[in-house]
Design a protein around this motif. Structure first.
Motif, mmCIF file in Angstrom:
data_model
loop_
_atom_site.group_PDB
_atom_site.id
_atom_site.type_symbol
_atom_site.label_atom_id
_atom_site.label_comp_id
_atom_site.label_asym_id
_atom_site.label_seq_id
_atom_site.Cartn_x
_atom_site.Cartn_y
_atom_site.Cartn_z
ATOM 1 N N ARG A 24 53.464 44.299 26.427
ATOM 2 C CA ARG A 24 53.950 42.929 26.524
ATOM 3 C C ARG A 24 52.883 41.987 27.054
ATOM 4 N N CYS A 25 51.869 42.545 27.699
ATOM 5 C CA CYS A 25 50.753 41.717 28.178
ATOM 6 C C CYS A 25 49.672 41.543 27.114
ATOM 7 N N ALA A 26 49.759 42.314 26.029
ATOM 8 C CA ALA A 26 48.728 42.257 24.999
ATOM 9 C C ALA A 26 48.638 40.846 24.428
ATOM 10 N N GLY A 27 47.425 40.349 24.341
ATOM 11 C CA GLY A 27 47.222 39.016 23.792
ATOM 12 C C GLY A 27 47.269 37.901 24.815
ATOM 13 N N LEU A 28 47.746 38.204 26.017
ATOM 14 C CA LEU A 28 47.765 37.193 27.076
ATOM 15 C C LEU A 28 46.392 37.156 27.753
ATOM 16 N N PRO A 29 45.878 35.980 28.071
ATOM 17 C CA PRO A 29 44.584 35.924 28.755
ATOM 18 C C PRO A 29 44.685 36.516 30.154
ATOM 19 N N PRO A 30 43.624 37.159 30.631
ATOM 20 C CA PRO A 30 43.651 37.750 31.979
ATOM 21 C C PRO A 30 43.776 36.669 33.045
ATOM 22 N N ILE A 31 44.393 37.040 34.152
ATOM 23 C CA ILE A 31 44.681 36.100 35.234
ATOM 24 C C ILE A 31 43.666 36.281 36.366
ATOM 25 N N GLY A 46 41.594 50.591 40.948
ATOM 26 C CA GLY A 46 42.772 49.941 40.394
ATOM 27 C C GLY A 46 42.471 48.534 39.901
ATOM 28 N N ALA A 47 41.709 47.779 40.693
ATOM 29 C CA ALA A 47 41.354 46.415 40.295
ATOM 30 C C ALA A 47 40.446 46.422 39.063
ATOM 31 N N LEU A 48 39.469 47.321 39.054
ATOM 32 C CA LEU A 48 38.541 47.374 37.924
ATOM 33 C C LEU A 48 39.225 47.877 36.655
ATOM 34 N N GLU A 49 40.161 48.814 36.802
ATOM 35 C CA GLU A 49 40.891 49.300 35.635
ATOM 36 C C GLU A 49 41.781 48.201 35.063
ATOM 37 N N ALA A 50 42.429 47.417 35.950
ATOM 38 C CA ALA A 50 43.241 46.293 35.481
ATOM 39 C C ALA A 50 42.376 45.278 34.743
ATOM 40 N N ALA A 51 41.143 45.095 35.215
ATOM 41 C CA ALA A 51 40.212 44.200 34.522
ATOM 42 C C ALA A 51 39.825 44.776 33.168
ATOM 43 N N LEU A 53 41.521 46.637 31.280
ATOM 44 C CA LEU A 53 42.671 46.531 30.373
ATOM 45 C C LEU A 53 42.977 45.081 29.988
ATOM 46 N N GLY A 54 42.208 44.153 30.544
ATOM 47 C CA GLY A 54 42.405 42.754 30.186
ATOM 48 C C GLY A 54 43.546 42.067 30.893
ATOM 49 N N LEU A 55 43.998 42.651 32.013
ATOM 50 C CA LEU A 55 45.113 42.056 32.755
ATOM 51 C C LEU A 55 44.639 40.975 33.717
ATOM 52 N N ILE A 56 43.542 41.237 34.428
ATOM 53 C CA ILE A 56 43.087 40.321 35.465
ATOM 54 C C ILE A 56 41.584 40.087 35.365
ATOM 55 N N VAL A 57 41.152 38.989 35.988
ATOM 56 C CA VAL A 57 39.734 38.757 36.270
ATOM 57 C C VAL A 57 39.596 38.878 37.782
ATOM 58 N N PRO A 58 39.091 40.006 38.280
ATOM 59 C CA PRO A 58 39.094 40.234 39.721
ATOM 60 C C PRO A 58 38.025 39.437 40.464
ATOM 61 N N LEU A 59 38.418 38.914 41.595
ATOM 62 C CA LEU A 59 37.516 38.305 42.562
ATOM 63 C C LEU A 59 37.577 39.188 43.796
ATOM 64 N N LEU A 60 36.567 40.028 43.987
ATOM 65 C CA LEU A 60 36.582 41.012 45.066
ATOM 66 C C LEU A 60 36.136 40.356 46.367
#
Length: 322
Positions: A24-31, A46-51, A53-60
């Protein structure tokens, strides 16, 4: 109130529910996501894997030397990842909240610091992320022998919530579940028994919450309670006790009487029934991904996926003219 603008229907009752979330997140821009103190393998991975997968743009946000050491130790790539160097976990929590307030991030993600430390920064009356709603936590659970996703609240933030606090906890959970496509969530308000008695205060709260729903003070869901766990989950158990209810046997949300009960229930389902639990804190300016060091990678990704859907729902709501 957030409405289910992202999906026309609920998650299918069978199959890998986390895979369905990712679909359901496919095609949505990462947050853009502020990750507070990702200084151990599980939180950084976890943060890098989410990145990935295109879910997030992490700010560490944390001690850069420690973050890079963890990455090198475990073979994780930080290429293209922004890091904000701060000296310790307390500073990381404060700076992560500041990043949200400044518009640098639309989600907040817990790293390897203690939950209380992050939530203290979030709840600050001067520099935090509070809104008019009570902060509350929801476990989104994939229970193998339950026929659909199950949401348990509150098992991590509010210890002994008052009636008014429970009302906000319910509102937060209903808003979340509606974003996930369940148009009218069914809420079972749990206690030890299904009858109202002054000997068990949670039964009185349950009855009051149901009346608040009937009077329009709580909108968007169908509430019933008090219900004991057996007749909340099992239609057969409810029928045996003569309980006639739209909710019994088919709840989407379980509202627990207090944190102790909720925490034990969620962990029993995880460790005895093989459930997986994603964790989200609601009621702040942005969704907060609140994971545990014991969480699996799937649970962490599930938490991110839910938060991403919430963030996009907020973007949609903000774009609609008043």
């Amino acid at each position: 109130m957030l409405t289910p603008t992202l999906a026309p229907s609920a998650l299918p009752p069978t199959g890998d529910k986390y895979a369905q979330l990712l679909a359901r997140c496919a095609g949505l821009p990462p947050i853009p996501t502020a990750v507070a103190h990702p200084c151990d393998y599980s939180s950084l991975d976890g943060a890098l894997e989410a990145a990935r997968l295109g879910l997030i743009v992490p700010l560490l946000i944390g001690p850069e030397v420690r973050i890079r050491h963890v990455a090198v130790e475990h073979g994780l790539s930080l290429e293209g990842i922004r890091i904000i160097d701060v000296p310790h976990s307390h500073a990381a929590a404060a700076r992560a909240v500041e990043a949200v307030r400044a518009g640098e991030a639309e989600l907040l993600m817990k790293g390897s610091l203690h939950s209380d430390e992050l939530m203290h920064a979030v709840a600050s009356s001067t520099n935090g992320l509070r809104t008019g709603r009570r902060l509350s936590h929801v476990f989104a659970m994939d229970v193998p022998n339950y026929h659909k996703p199950l949401f348990i609240t509150d098992a991590a933030v509010n210890i002994f919530p008052t009636l008014n606090e429970k009302a906000d906890i319910v509102r937060n959970a209903i808003d979340l579940v509606r974003v996930l496509g369940i148009e009218t969530p069914k809420v079972a308000i749990l206690s030890a028994v299904e009858t109202v008695t002054d000997k068990i205060p949670s039964t009185i709260d349950a009855a009051a919450l149901c009346m608040m729903s009937l009077r329009g003070q709580i909108e968007g869901g169908i509430l019933d309670g008090p219900l004991a766990f057996d007749n909340a989950i099992s239609k057969a158990a409810a029928d045996t006790k003569g309980i006639h209810s739209e909710v019994a046997g088919d709840p989407d949300i379980l509202l627990v009487p207090d944190l102790e009960a909720g925490n034990m229930l969620a962990k029993q389902l995880t460790f005895l029934a093989g459930a997986e639990a994603a964790g989200i804190v609601l009621g702040a300016r942005v969704p907060i991904i609140l994971t545990s060091r014991a969480d699996s990678v799937r649970a962490r990704i599930g938490s991110c996926a839910i938060a991403v859907l919430l963030a996009h729902a907020r973007r949609t709501a903000a774009a609609v003219p008043a």
